[in-house]
Design a protein around this motif. Structure first.
Motif, mmCIF file in Angstrom:
data_model
loop_
_atom_site.group_PDB
_atom_site.id
_atom_site.type_symbol
_atom_site.label_atom_id
_atom_site.label_comp_id
_atom_site.label_asym_id
_atom_site.label_seq_id
_atom_site.Cartn_x
_atom_site.Cartn_y
_atom_site.Cartn_z
ATOM 1 N N LEU A 1 104.392 0.803 -52.088
ATOM 2 C CA LEU A 1 103.313 1.524 -51.428
ATOM 3 C C LEU A 1 102.843 0.713 -50.224
ATOM 4 C CD1 LEU A 1 101.184 3.870 -51.517
ATOM 5 C CD2 LEU A 1 99.744 2.304 -52.864
ATOM 6 N N GLN A 2 102.644 1.401 -49.116
ATOM 7 C CA GLN A 2 102.181 0.731 -47.904
ATOM 8 C C GLN A 2 100.893 1.364 -47.409
ATOM 9 O OE1 GLN A 2 105.068 -0.509 -44.841
ATOM 10 N NE2 GLN A 2 103.948 0.866 -43.473
ATOM 11 N N LEU A 3 99.905 0.516 -47.123
ATOM 12 C CA LEU A 3 98.636 0.956 -46.558
ATOM 13 C C LEU A 3 98.655 0.669 -45.062
ATOM 14 C CD1 LEU A 3 96.172 -0.480 -49.241
ATOM 15 C CD2 LEU A 3 97.171 1.814 -49.143
ATOM 16 N N ASP A 4 98.711 1.718 -44.260
ATOM 17 C CA ASP A 4 98.758 1.555 -42.806
ATOM 18 C C ASP A 4 97.340 1.452 -42.258
ATOM 19 O OD1 ASP A 4 101.560 1.645 -42.563
ATOM 20 O OD2 ASP A 4 101.533 3.825 -42.729
ATOM 21 N N ASP A 5 97.135 0.540 -41.307
ATOM 22 C CA ASP A 5 95.781 0.231 -40.865
ATOM 23 C C ASP A 5 95.777 -0.159 -39.389
ATOM 24 O OD1 ASP A 5 93.229 -1.145 -40.461
ATOM 25 O OD2 ASP A 5 93.056 -1.088 -42.645
ATOM 26 N N THR A 6 95.073 0.606 -38.571
ATOM 27 C CA THR A 6 94.867 0.174 -37.185
ATOM 28 C C THR A 6 93.593 -0.644 -37.042
ATOM 29 O OG1 THR A 6 93.734 2.238 -36.603
ATOM 30 C CG2 THR A 6 96.114 2.150 -36.221
ATOM 31 N N SER A 7 92.614 -0.400 -37.905
ATOM 32 C CA SER A 7 91.305 -1.033 -37.717
ATOM 33 C C SER A 7 91.389 -2.555 -37.738
ATOM 34 C CB SER A 7 90.327 -0.548 -38.785
ATOM 35 O OG SER A 7 90.719 -0.981 -40.078
ATOM 36 N N LEU A 8 92.151 -3.111 -38.654
ATOM 37 C CA LEU A 8 92.214 -4.561 -38.785
ATOM 38 C C LEU A 8 92.944 -5.209 -37.612
ATOM 39 C CD1 LEU A 8 92.861 -4.770 -42.618
ATOM 40 C CD2 LEU A 8 90.808 -5.559 -41.406
ATOM 41 N N ALA A 9 93.753 -4.425 -36.903
ATOM 42 C CA ALA A 9 94.379 -4.919 -35.678
ATOM 43 C C ALA A 9 93.468 -4.686 -34.475
ATOM 44 C CB ALA A 9 95.731 -4.247 -35.465
ATOM 45 N N TYR A 10 92.841 -3.501 -34.414
ATOM 46 C CA TYR A 10 91.929 -3.198 -33.307
ATOM 47 C C TYR A 10 90.799 -4.221 -33.206
ATOM 48 C CZ TYR A 10 93.641 1.632 -32.468
ATOM 49 O OH TYR A 10 94.370 2.739 -32.139
ATOM 50 N N LEU A 11 90.308 -4.686 -34.360
ATOM 51 C CA LEU A 11 89.153 -5.583 -34.360
ATOM 52 C C LEU A 11 89.453 -6.948 -33.741
ATOM 53 C CD1 LEU A 11 87.655 -4.632 -37.819
ATOM 54 C CD2 LEU A 11 86.524 -4.362 -35.604
ATOM 55 N N ASN A 12 90.712 -7.241 -33.490
ATOM 56 C CA ASN A 12 91.067 -8.461 -32.773
ATOM 57 C C ASN A 12 90.778 -8.346 -31.285
ATOM 58 O OD1 ASN A 12 92.586 -10.343 -34.753
ATOM 59 N ND2 ASN A 12 93.459 -8.342 -35.167
ATOM 60 N N ASP A 13 90.637 -7.115 -30.800
ATOM 61 C CA ASP A 13 90.452 -6.853 -29.376
ATOM 62 C C ASP A 13 88.956 -6.917 -29.047
ATOM 63 O OD1 ASP A 13 90.227 -5.739 -26.816
ATOM 64 O OD2 ASP A 13 91.943 -4.424 -27.122
ATOM 65 N N PRO A 14 88.525 -7.842 -28.187
ATOM 66 C CA PRO A 14 87.100 -7.928 -27.849
ATOM 67 C C PRO A 14 86.531 -6.607 -27.323
ATOM 68 C CG PRO A 14 88.263 -9.864 -27.045
ATOM 69 C CD PRO A 14 89.312 -8.901 -27.534
ATOM 70 N N ALA A 15 87.340 -5.834 -26.622
ATOM 71 C CA ALA A 15 86.854 -4.560 -26.091
ATOM 72 C C ALA A 15 86.548 -3.581 -27.216
ATOM 73 C CB ALA A 15 87.900 -3.960 -25.138
ATOM 74 N N GLN A 16 87.360 -3.606 -28.265
ATOM 75 C CA GLN A 16 87.104 -2.732 -29.407
ATOM 76 C C GLN A 16 85.836 -3.169 -30.146
ATOM 77 O OE1 GLN A 16 88.835 0.028 -30.842
ATOM 78 N NE2 GLN A 16 89.841 0.159 -28.845
ATOM 79 N N ARG A 17 85.647 -4.475 -30.311
ATOM 80 C CA ARG A 17 84.449 -4.964 -30.988
ATOM 81 C C ARG A 17 83.195 -4.630 -30.182
ATOM 82 N NH1 ARG A 17 87.647 -9.522 -31.630
ATOM 83 N NH2 ARG A 17 86.222 -10.917 -30.498
ATOM 84 N N ALA A 18 83.304 -4.718 -28.871
ATOM 85 C CA ALA A 18 82.165 -4.374 -28.022
ATOM 86 C C ALA A 18 81.819 -2.896 -28.153
ATOM 87 C CB ALA A 18 82.487 -4.713 -26.563
ATOM 88 N N GLU A 19 82.829 -2.063 -28.281
ATOM 89 C CA GLU A 19 82.597 -0.624 -28.439
ATOM 90 C C GLU A 19 81.873 -0.332 -29.748
ATOM 91 O OE1 GLU A 19 85.413 3.317 -28.841
ATOM 92 O OE2 GLU A 19 85.979 1.790 -27.361
ATOM 93 N N LEU A 20 82.284 -0.995 -30.821
ATOM 94 C CA LEU A 20 81.615 -0.816 -32.109
ATOM 95 C C LEU A 20 80.179 -1.339 -32.065
ATOM 96 C CD1 LEU A 20 84.254 -1.691 -34.856
ATOM 97 C CD2 LEU A 20 83.685 0.529 -33.885
ATOM 98 N N ALA A 21 79.997 -2.492 -31.434
ATOM 99 C CA ALA A 21 78.652 -3.066 -31.338
ATOM 100 C C ALA A 21 77.718 -2.133 -30.580
ATOM 101 C CB ALA A 21 78.722 -4.431 -30.661
ATOM 102 N N ALA A 22 78.256 -1.463 -29.563
ATOM 103 C CA ALA A 22 77.441 -0.523 -28.788
ATOM 104 C C ALA A 22 77.012 0.674 -29.626
ATOM 105 C CB ALA A 22 78.224 -0.060 -27.560
ATOM 106 N N GLN A 23 77.768 0.948 -30.697
ATOM 107 C CA GLN A 23 77.421 2.036 -31.620
ATOM 108 C C GLN A 23 76.460 1.562 -32.709
ATOM 109 O OE1 GLN A 23 81.145 3.498 -33.188
ATOM 110 N NE2 GLN A 23 82.030 3.811 -31.159
ATOM 111 N N GLY A 24 76.083 0.292 -32.657
ATOM 112 C CA GLY A 24 75.186 -0.256 -33.661
ATOM 113 C C GLY A 24 75.885 -0.717 -34.920
ATOM 114 N N ARG A 25 77.204 -0.908 -34.845
ATOM 115 C CA ARG A 25 77.969 -1.330 -36.020
ATOM 116 C C ARG A 25 78.201 -2.842 -35.985
ATOM 117 N NH1 ARG A 25 82.550 3.371 -35.733
ATOM 118 N NH2 ARG A 25 83.359 2.401 -37.627
ATOM 119 N N ASP A 26 78.433 -3.420 -37.152
ATOM 120 C CA ASP A 26 78.568 -4.872 -37.287
ATOM 121 C C ASP A 26 80.001 -5.289 -36.970
ATOM 122 O OD1 ASP A 26 78.349 -7.515 -37.861
ATOM 123 O OD2 ASP A 26 77.927 -7.266 -40.000
#
Length: 376
Positions: free
Chosen positions: A193-218
């Motif tokens: 069984l394989q669990l495919d995940d973009t989130s754990l890779a996206y979170l390495n990108d500072p631009a993605q983290r900034a986008e989440l922070a702008a939404q009020g997310r941790d």
């Protein structure tokens, strides 16, 4: 760690494969009302049987159904979870990048508006057909999106507070639903069984983290929550079930979303995620270096996605072997394997390659594995 005869294999692949023209035609005819569900199912069955043979012919031990019955790698599964509805009119525009510029993709949204549950294994019927097609030496693999993907798309804003008044209640229910999926598909005979995940890779990108922070997310700790909840979904999983995860930075028509190495999540991810192996994108400079692999503990296999599915050009064997040697400076060679960096067709549209170019890349993975480790 799984031994050489079990998954993840020295030569492996992520899961999705290019849809054949006959299947695309059948889907179009079904959408137009020219054929019914049973006729479409028959076309899918024929295409899946053919692609299982293809995987065996190139020497792969992993066999998937190419995700041929899906429109996308994740949303078909997510919309099948009880309590999740497809939402139109609140679509999220995803900005993909490629060598020629940008490409926007607008998937439908989702809303958690009822109690979450998976009473019967999602894709259970599809996996049963795949199991019937595999031959000796092939292991059927089911690929599904990780629990993180339900949350990353919309966060708390996508959860009806009348159903789950806080995120802890949501996460508890979601992990329990996934645990039911894991038990159910294992009871059906699934061993890979394989669990495919973009989130754990996206979170390495500072631009993605900034986008989440702008939404009020941790954004700084989101990956830690995801790791805990995936582990909760896998807790007590049946003996004999190998679970891997694939971390992708986006894959749509040969384009990507995020960039950056695995550094930000590496220590928590590799040391804490309770899976047997990691499929990692390493096909070009945007994936970063191999240094984060120093956090991979003994007993885990790292499948290096060195062969790109985004371009048709065939990689050099010498270059691939050199990169395996580079990775082996950070994690022992016996813990490594090789695969394409992502699927060839994460969505029905597929990447910009031909079937023959896809086959050549899969065959290259097998040949390199045989030459590096002595077997695939």
């Amino acid at each position: 760690m799984t031994d050489a005869s079990g998954p993840p294999f020295r030569a492996d692949h992520v899961g999705s494969l290019l849809r054949p023209p006959s299947l695309l035609e059948a889907r179009a005819r079904h959408a137009a009302g020219e054929i019914d569900d049973a006729e479409l199912r028959g076309a899918e069955d024929e295409a899946v049987a053919d692609v299982v043979r293809l995987q065996g012919d190139v020497g792969l031990h992993t066999a998937t159904d190419g995700e041929f019955r899906r429109a996308s790698w994740h949303m078909d599964f997510i919309y099948a979870i009880d309590g999740i509805s497809k939402v139109t009119g609140e679509d999220i525009v995803v900005h993909f990048k490629n060598a020629d510029g940008t490409l926007d993709y607008t998937p439908a949204g989702l809303h958690v508006d009822g109690p979450l549950g998976i009473p019967e294994p999602i894709f259970g019927r599809d996996f049963a057909f795949l199991q019937e097609q595999v031959t000796e030496g092939q292991t059927a693999k089911l690929t599904i999106p990780s629990p993180s993907m339900v949350h990353y798309r919309g966060g708390a804003a996508a959860i009806d507070p009348a159903v789950y008044p806080d995120e802890d209640a949501f996460w508890s229910a979601l992990s329990a639903a996934y645990a039911s999926q894991v038990r159910g598909i294992a009871a059906q005979g699934c061993r890979y069984l394989q669990l495919d995940d973009t989130s754990l890779a996206y979170l390495n990108d500072p631009a993605q983290r900034a986008e989440l922070a702008a939404q009020g997310r941790d954004a700084e700790h989101q990956h830690e929550r995801y790791i805990r909840q995936i582990n909760a979904a896998l807790a007590g999983r049946p003996e004999g079930l190998t679970v891997t995860t694939h971390m992708c930075r986006g894959n749509f028509r040969s384009s990507w979303v995020a960039e950056g190495g695995y550094d930000f999540v590496a220590e928590a991810l590799f040391g804490g995620l309770e899976v047997d192996g990691f499929f990692l994108e390493y096909d070009d400079a945007r994936s970063g270096g191999f240094e984060p692999l120093r956090f991979v503990p003994p007993g885990k296999r790292v499948v290096l996605g060195l062969v790109t599915t985004k371009r048709p050009e065939l990689e050099s064997k010498d270059d691939l072997k050199r990169r395996i040697d580079e990775a082996a400076r950070h994690v022992p060679l016996e813990q490594l394997a090789i695969s394409p960096q992502c699927g060839f067709s994460s969505t029905v549209e597929g990447n910009a390659l031909t079937r023959d170019e896809q086959v050549a890349k899969l065959a290259l993975v097998v040949e390199v594995a045989q030459e590096v480790w002595g077997y695939a």
